[in-house]
Design a protein around this motif. Structure first.
Motif, PDB file in Angstrom:
ATOM      1  N   GLN A 100     -15.976  88.564  -3.629  1.00  0.00           N
ATOM      2  CA  GLN A 100     -14.658  88.350  -4.251  1.00  0.00           C
ATOM      3  C   GLN A 100     -13.603  89.229  -3.594  1.00  0.00           C
ATOM      4  OE1 GLN A 100     -12.985  90.476  -7.732  1.00  0.00           O
ATOM      5  NE2 GLN A 100     -13.733  88.722  -8.878  1.00  0.00           N
ATOM      6  N   PHE A 101     -13.958  90.474  -3.303  1.00  0.00           N
ATOM      7  CA  PHE A 101     -13.039  91.389  -2.628  1.00  0.00           C
ATOM      8  C   PHE A 101     -12.586  90.801  -1.296  1.00  0.00           C
ATOM      9  CE2 PHE A 101     -12.338  94.975   0.309  1.00  0.00           C
ATOM     10  CZ  PHE A 101     -11.375  95.688  -0.386  1.00  0.00           C
ATOM     11  N   GLY A 102     -13.498  90.143  -0.588  1.00  0.00           N
ATOM     12  CA  GLY A 102     -13.127  89.490   0.665  1.00  0.00           C
ATOM     13  C   GLY A 102     -12.136  88.367   0.465  1.00  0.00           C
ATOM     14  N   PHE A 103     -12.318  87.596  -0.588  1.00  0.00           N
ATOM     15  CA  PHE A 103     -11.390  86.492  -0.852  1.00  0.00           C
ATOM     16  C   PHE A 103      -9.973  86.996  -1.113  1.00  0.00           C
ATOM     17  CE2 PHE A 103     -15.126  83.733  -2.088  1.00  0.00           C
ATOM     18  CZ  PHE A 103     -14.901  82.799  -1.099  1.00  0.00           C
ATOM     19  N   VAL A 115      -4.868  87.712  -9.367  1.00  0.00           N
ATOM     20  CA  VAL A 115      -4.796  87.418 -10.802  1.00  0.00           C
ATOM     21  C   VAL A 115      -6.101  86.788 -11.269  1.00  0.00           C
ATOM     22  CG1 VAL A 115      -3.541  86.160 -12.586  1.00  0.00           C
ATOM     23  CG2 VAL A 115      -2.297  87.136 -10.650  1.00  0.00           C
ATOM     24  N   LEU A 116      -6.591  85.803 -10.491  1.00  0.00           N
ATOM     25  CA  LEU A 116      -7.875  85.188 -10.831  1.00  0.00           C
ATOM     26  C   LEU A 116      -8.985  86.228 -10.826  1.00  0.00           C
ATOM     27  CD1 LEU A 116      -7.812  81.813  -8.826  1.00  0.00           C
ATOM     28  CD2 LEU A 116      -7.294  82.190 -11.239  1.00  0.00           C
ATOM     29  N   ALA A 117      -8.972  87.103  -9.823  1.00  0.00           N
ATOM     30  CA  ALA A 117     -10.002  88.144  -9.734  1.00  0.00           C
ATOM     31  C   ALA A 117      -9.915  89.109 -10.908  1.00  0.00           C
ATOM     32  CB  ALA A 117      -9.859  88.900  -8.413  1.00  0.00           C
ATOM     33  N   LEU A 118      -8.698  89.448 -11.332  1.00  0.00           N
ATOM     34  CA  LEU A 118      -8.527  90.380 -12.453  1.00  0.00           C
ATOM     35  C   LEU A 118      -9.118  89.807 -13.732  1.00  0.00           C
ATOM     36  CD1 LEU A 118      -7.303  92.958 -13.701  1.00  0.00           C
ATOM     37  CD2 LEU A 118      -5.183  91.665 -14.024  1.00  0.00           C
ATOM     38  N   PHE A 119      -8.781  88.559 -14.047  1.00  0.00           N
ATOM     39  CA  PHE A 119      -9.313  87.945 -15.265  1.00  0.00           C
ATOM     40  C   PHE A 119     -10.831  87.791 -15.177  1.00  0.00           C
ATOM     41  CE2 PHE A 119      -4.890  86.115 -15.760  1.00  0.00           C
ATOM     42  CZ  PHE A 119      -4.583  86.894 -16.863  1.00  0.00           C
ATOM     43  N   ASN A 120     -11.317  87.441 -14.001  1.00  0.00           N
ATOM     44  CA  ASN A 120     -12.758  87.313 -13.831  1.00  0.00           C
ATOM     45  C   ASN A 120     -13.455  88.654 -14.040  1.00  0.00           C
ATOM     46  OD1 ASN A 120     -15.274  85.827 -12.588  1.00  0.00           O
ATOM     47  ND2 ASN A 120     -15.072  87.723 -11.450  1.00  0.00           N
TER      48      ASN A 120
END
Length: 919
Positions: free
Chosen positions: A684-687, A700-705
């Protein structure tokens, strides 16, 4: 004899044996009461009194209350703690019975105490449970061997004042007894020869349960199960016994039910506290009780949740900036001159574009891409450049501040000197078993196992070839997906014939390019999941084959293999769209084809709105799909499996359903289980770093996930998994270097995305070098080249051959028009734009790298106060240790002076001789 007190009438039974001697008729009943209630909680005291008073015997209405409480972490005597549990099913296999017999005999030789629960006591009437207790002598011996640090004095170090605002942070804070479950001590490696140096108030509780199960597992992993005199190095360790089915499970116990506090006051109820204050989703806004996590699960799991929590905190700032960037794109929606010209019927409506594929694709009007051009502007605008630079700096701040946070945790959790001391102590049992060669250690001068260089090289070569083969398989699958995109585009383009002779539409707003991109992304995601499933098993197999020496080395090798594979697997499609798609198309008179002209698979062009919107689509589908699928795997599947496994025990009274059976039906958390959690987050960090310029909302997507991920992982550990064996780790291991590598690569990828995938540079060159009125008016016409339709090869012409009697068509490129002396070659503007792109890449990379290295230099890895504390603590430890040794020496000398004259009083001449010698 323990004292049993009735709860209601306060009656006490003492000296049960003498009572049974005087009352022969009632003796059995009294003894039965004692046997049953020895482990019972306070509520069972009434049953004892009732029996003493001639109440109903077992088997009648009081049976349920008289049954012992089996939801306990102690042996039947209620004193010895269960440190580990082994389970097995007796299937009458003589070889397995012999292995168990020898193994358990060897465990007892090591000093461990065993207690077996018969299968008749289990709910399935098939499973035996072997409970293991490590007495003080065993714990002390192995604590000495493993150099386990234990407290020897209350810490007098003053902690710095909290900088947070109490009134502002109060809603996010947890109770102090949850955040700091242990007193702060000075610690020192345990030494059996200095027992009085340490704070040993109670030997039974001196070593916490996490340390106890770690010691017992260390013993289980190294005890053989061969007969004495029949030495076989392969027959060693609990892992092999689990693999060959001799035992079905091996695990330490949770201390209580997660939804209910333990009744026994001697149990800590830490699992209950973790569930109440950490694992419930309603606690998502609360801080994590890292010290309690570390105390219950060990430092390795604690450091993972510390990293995940810190990563999520830092994502908040990236998410805010991403929302601001996206909002800017939405607010500047109406000022997008390029989209206005595309949508204008007099401009875009009069521009006839060349076919995008052979035969099936017609000529089309530019204004048919009006909607996709507006979509592209949301992500491809001036704010994106700023956001790409910001993320390059953000990732540096994240890594540098994490190093500081990690250093603080190392100090607080006594991990500062851990790795150097523990390297040799963490030798894997598999290495000791499989490496039959021995050589002398140059430092310790002891014989140790080693793997010959020839064998090591052969194993590495085979391992490397296997990894290369699987990566090549991924590349082949990606090429297959690209071929699918090329082949299916024409099919989408010919599904519906547009009567207005604009671009073919599938639905109202979906162009053939977008439909192709979405379906190809979904197919690619399915392929990713399938390849992941198989490669995980292959990676573990080849890592086992390499026979790494230590657990740390094993995890690092597996990490590198898995990440290399996952990197290619997850990111290759995004790299294709970002850096290859639309870059090698050719032009109408000379199109480029995949695998040559004979394949008829013409290289695909970008969406009329640009390649950036396609990269955004690809990123959203793969990233969001992975997160959704990951959460389903992590939450739903364990829940369903545990529900099915525990269905037989759900209707039993709580005190009848033993603690070991409750944990037995839970899922096992393997030693590399944490590896998959790290891998998921690093991917995810790579994305959010490598391709964030194409999708500012990715953080934002990563934060909610991640907010959900923390609570799902906490819920899994607390409710769905058996208690893992506690293990130590001072940092996140090889993942730190991987994050650093991804951070550096992200600067390069985002610079290239902004230069070659985005239309930002061509627009800037036009605005400042070619625009007549210093505006973007006329940019669309300037960015499209002209081609003579009569010169298009028949194989490239549409089947209906309709072009409204127009002699020319337009295409995206910078080439001279027909009739020019250098027709269809690149114009000078093309080279200006290329030079601007290269200059942008160099400037952006150097600016971001300079800022990165400056920030890294400015922020020390270890906070100054932590450095001072470490030095101060080492000084105090040495001082206290010196005082202890001096006092110990004084005691020994004084004892020798007292005992020596007494033993020699009859030898007067010798005594005077000694005195004279001393004088």
């Amino acid at each position: 004899m323990r004292r049993l007190t009735g709860k209601a009438k306060e009656e006490t039974l003492i000296e049960l044996q003498s009572a049974s001697d005087s009352l022969n008729t009632d003796g059995p009943a009294v003894l039965t009461a004692f046997r049953i209630n020895l482990h019972s909680d306070d509520s069972s005291g009434n049953g004892v009194s009732a029996l003493c008073e001639g109440g109903p015997l077992p088997g009648h209405s009081e049976t349920e209350r008289l049954q012992p409480n089996r939801d306990t972490v102690f042996f039947r005597d209620g004193v010895r703690r269960i440190d580990f549990v082994l389970s097995y099913v007796d299937d009458k296999d003589e070889r397995k019975q012999e292995r168990r017999k020898e193994f358990e005999a060897n465990l007892q030789k090591e000093g461990l105490e065993l207690e077996t629960e018969d299968k008749s006591e289990s709910k399935d009437h098939k499973t035996y449970f072997l409970k293991i207790h490590a007495p003080w002598e065993v714990l002390a011996t192995y604590a000495n061997v493993l150099n386990i640090k234990v407290p020897f004095k209350d810490s007098d170090m003053q902690h710095g004042p909290d900088v947070h605002l109490d009134w502002l942070s109060c809603p996010f804070r947890l109770p102090d007894h949850i955040m700091h479950p242990q007193t702060d001590y000075f610690t020192y490696p345990f030494d059996k020869n200095k027992m009085d140096f340490f704070l040993i108030n109670d030997k039974e509780t001196f070593f916490p349960p996490s340390t106890r199960n770690r010691i017992v597992f260390y013993i289980l992993a190294r005890v053989p199960y061969y007969r004495e005199g029949h030495k076989d190095r392969e027959k060693t360790g609990i892992k092999r016994l689990l693999n060959n089915g001799t035992y079905t499970a091996a695990f330490p116990l949770h201390d209580c039910r997660y939804w209910k506090r333990a009744r026994n006051a001697e149990c800590e109820s830490e699992r209950f506290n973790l569930y109440k204050h950490w694992a419930r989703f309603l606690c998502f806004y609360k801080e994590q009780p890292l010290n309690l996590i570390k105390k219950y699960y060990g430092e390795k799991i604690g450091i993972y949740f510390a990293w995940l929590g810190f990563y999520t905190e830092m994502l908040f700032f990236a998410a805010v900036m991403g929302v601001i960037c996206f909002t800017y794109g939405a607010l500047s929606y109406g000022n997008n001159k390029s989209s206005e010209e595309i949508c204008d019927a007099n401009i875009g409506g009069n521009i006839l574009m060349c076919p995008l594929c052979d035969k099936k694709c017609p000529f089309w009007k530019l204004n048919s891409t009006c909607f996709s051009s507006w979509q592209s502007h949301l992500f491809d605008n001036e704010g994106t450049v700023f956001f790409a630079i910001f993320m390059g700096i953000w990732v540096t701040l994240f890594l540098e501040f994490w190093k500081r946070r990690q250093a603080r945790l190392e100090y607080e959790w006594d991990l500062v000197d851990f790795e150097e001391v523990q390297q040799q102590l963490q030798i894997r049992p598999e290495f000791e078993i499989k490496c039959t060669n021995r050589r002398q250690n140059k430092i310790t001068k002891e014989m140790e196992p080693y793997l010959p260089v020839t064998s090591k090289c052969a194993r590495f070569c085979f391992s490397g070839a296997t990894v290369i083969f699987w990566i090549s398989l991924i590349v082949a699958c990606i090429i297959g997906v690209i071929a699918y995109r090329l082949a299916v585009y024409a099919a989408f383009a010919s599904i519906i014939k547009d009567p207005m002779r604009k671009i073919q539409l599938v639905g109202r707003f979906i162009t053939p390019q977008l439909a192709t991109s979405v379906t190809a992304s979904c197919i690619n995601f399915v392929i990713i999941m399938i390849l992941n499933f198989f490669y995980e098993k292959v990676a573990i197999w080849i890592t086992d084959m390499e026979i790494p020496k230590t657990h740390l080395e094993y995890e690092n090798r597996l990490t590198i293999k898995m990440f290399m594979f996952q990197f290619v697997n997850y990111y290759s499609s995004c790299f294709y769209v970002a850096f290859f798609k639309g870059k090698f198309v050719g032009y109408p008179g000379k199109y480029s084809y995949m695998f040559g002209n004979f394949t008829k698979l013409r290289n695909e062009e970008c969406d009329p709105g640009g390649c950036l919107i396609e990269l955004t689509t690809q990123l959203v589908i793969v990233m969001a799909g992975k997160q959704v699928w990951g959460n389903i795997q992590e939450a739903l599947l364990p829940l369903m499996r545990n529900w099915w496994s525990s269905r037989k025990g759900r209707h039993n009274p709580e005190n009848h359903y033993s603690r070991w059976e409750q944990d037995y039906v839970l899922l096992n958390f393997s030693q590399i289980g944490l590896f998959y959690e790290y891998l998921e987050m690093v991917i995810q960090f790579g994305f959010i770093t490598l391709f964030v310029a194409s999708f500012p909302l990715a953080p934002v997507l990563a934060l909610f996930n991640n907010i959900l991920e923390i609570r799902v992982d906490a819920w899994k550990f607390t409710t769905q998994f058996r208690r893992p064996v506690a293990s130590k780790a001072r940092n996140i291991g090889a993942w730190q270097e991987i994050l650093n590598s991804v951070a550096i690569l992200s600067v390069v990828t985002n610079a290239f995305i902004m230069a070659f995938t985005s239309d930002m540079i061509p627009r800037m060159v036009y605005l400042y070098a070619y625009s007549k009125d210093a505006s973007m008016s006329g940019y669309i016409n300037n960015s499209l080249s002209v081609y003579n339709i009569s010169q298009i090869h028949p194989d490239n012409m549409p089947e209906d051959n309709w072009h409204n009697s127009t002699a020319t068509c337009r295409y995206r490129d910078y080439r001279y028009p027909p009739g020019h002396e250098r027709q269809y070659t690149h114009t000078m503007q093309f080279w200006h734009i290329l030079a601007a792109k290269m200059a942008f890449i160099i400037i952006m990379e150097h600016v971001v790298f300079v800022v990165k290295f400056f920030v890294a230099w400015l922020i020390p890895d270890v906070p100054s106060d932590v450095k001072a504390r470490i030095k101060r603590e080492r000084y105090l430890i040495q001082e206290y240790l010196h005082k202890y040794e001096v006092e110990r020496l004084k005691v020994q000398l004084s004892a020798s002076f007292i005992t020596e004259p007494r033993s020699e009083t009859s030898l007067t001449p010798d005594k005077h001789e000694v005195v004279s010698e001393c004088s």
